[in-house]
Scaffold this active site. Sequence first.
Site, PDB file in Angstrom:
ATOM      1  N   GLY A  51      71.670  53.115  49.859  1.00  0.00           N
ATOM      2  CA  GLY A  51      71.199  53.448  51.097  1.00  0.00           C
ATOM      3  C   GLY A  51      72.006  52.827  52.252  1.00  0.00           C
TER       4      GLY A  51
ATOM      5  CD  GLN B 122      72.457  49.399  56.651  1.00  0.00           C
ATOM      6  OE1 GLN B 122      72.044  50.365  56.291  1.00  0.00           O
ATOM      7  NE2 GLN B 122      72.791  48.014  56.024  1.00  0.00           N
TER       8      GLN B 122
ATOM      9  CB  CYS C 125      70.594  44.522  52.907  1.00  0.00           C
ATOM     10  SG  CYS C 125      70.987  45.470  54.334  1.00  0.00           S
ATOM     11  CG  LEU C 126      75.611  48.348  51.658  1.00  0.00           C
ATOM     12  CD1 LEU C 126      75.712  49.876  51.885  1.00  0.00           C
ATOM     13  CD2 LEU C 126      76.407  47.765  50.560  1.00  0.00           C
TER      14      LEU C 126
ATOM     15  CG  HIS D  82      65.966  48.170  52.706  1.00  0.00           C
ATOM     16  ND1 HIS D  82      66.105  46.910  51.986  1.00  0.00           N
ATOM     17  CD2 HIS D  82      67.331  48.618  53.272  1.00  0.00           C
ATOM     18  CE1 HIS D  82      67.513  46.410  52.330  1.00  0.00           C
ATOM     19  NE2 HIS D  82      68.083  47.403  53.127  1.00  0.00           N
ATOM     20  CD  GLU D  83      68.717  52.104  53.688  1.00  0.00           C
ATOM     21  OE1 GLU D  83      69.090  51.828  54.840  1.00  0.00           O
ATOM     22  OE2 GLU D  83      68.828  51.370  52.837  1.00  0.00           O
TER      23      GLU D  83
ATOM     24  CG  HIS E 180      68.530  48.659  57.919  1.00  0.00           C
ATOM     25  ND1 HIS E 180      69.199  47.719  58.285  1.00  0.00           N
ATOM     26  CD2 HIS E 180      68.706  48.879  56.798  1.00  0.00           C
ATOM     27  CE1 HIS E 180      69.640  46.783  57.241  1.00  0.00           C
ATOM     28  NE2 HIS E 180      69.296  47.556  56.310  1.00  0.00           N
TER      29      HIS E 180
HETATM   30 ZN    ZN Z   1      69.888  47.475  54.408  1.00  0.00          ZN
END
Ligand code: ZN
Length: 174
Positions: free
Chosen positions: A46, A51, A94-95, A136-137, A140
Site C-alpha cells: 500500500g 509518501q 510501512c515503507l 493504515h493508508e 497517512h
Molecule cells: Zn505506511
Amino acid sequence: MTIRKILTEPDPILKKISSPVDEVGAEEQKLMDDMLQTMYDAKGIGLAAIQIGIPKRIIVMDLSKEGKTKEPMYFVNPVIKNKNQVLSKYEEGCLSVPNQFVEVNRPSTCEVEYLDYNGEKKNLKCDNLLATCIQHEMEHLQGITILTYVSKLKRSMILKKLSKQKTNEDRVVL
Ligand code: ZN
C-alpha cells in the site's frame, strides 16, 4: 511510469494533511501509475500519495500474493464507514518506516467509499488484511504513521535507527 522517492520518518511532509482531489484526470492517473510502480519496486502492499511528497487524497494498494496476477487497487478521496467494534491485530510495517514493525489493533471490518482510477464512485466492504491496509493508508492522509502507536521511548529509538540507515546510504566505498 516513474519510480519516485519514498519519504521516510521523520520527514515533516509525512505529517501534512492531504487535500481531496477535484476530479480524476490524466494528471491523477499518471500519479497513480507512478505510485503503483514505486510501491511494487519497494515491495510494499500500500502507498499513499503523501509518501512520495504529494498531499492529495490518493492511495494505491495491491494485496495479491507474490508471483500471482497483480490486483492493483486505486482509491481517490476515500472515506471510511461502518467500522466494526471488533478489532484485529497485525504487525504493521510501512515503507516510510523501513524495517520496523509495530503491533496495531484496528477495526476488523469497514467499508470504504471512494473514486476509482476512472473517477467512478465505488463502495467496498473490507475485512482482515484489506481492512487493516486501507485504514493504515487512510491515516497517512491525516499525517499519521505507525509511529503514533509506539511509546515515546520506542519512537525515539526507531527514529535514531532510521537516521543511521540514512547516513549509511550516503556512504560510498571507493
Ligand atoms: Zn505506511
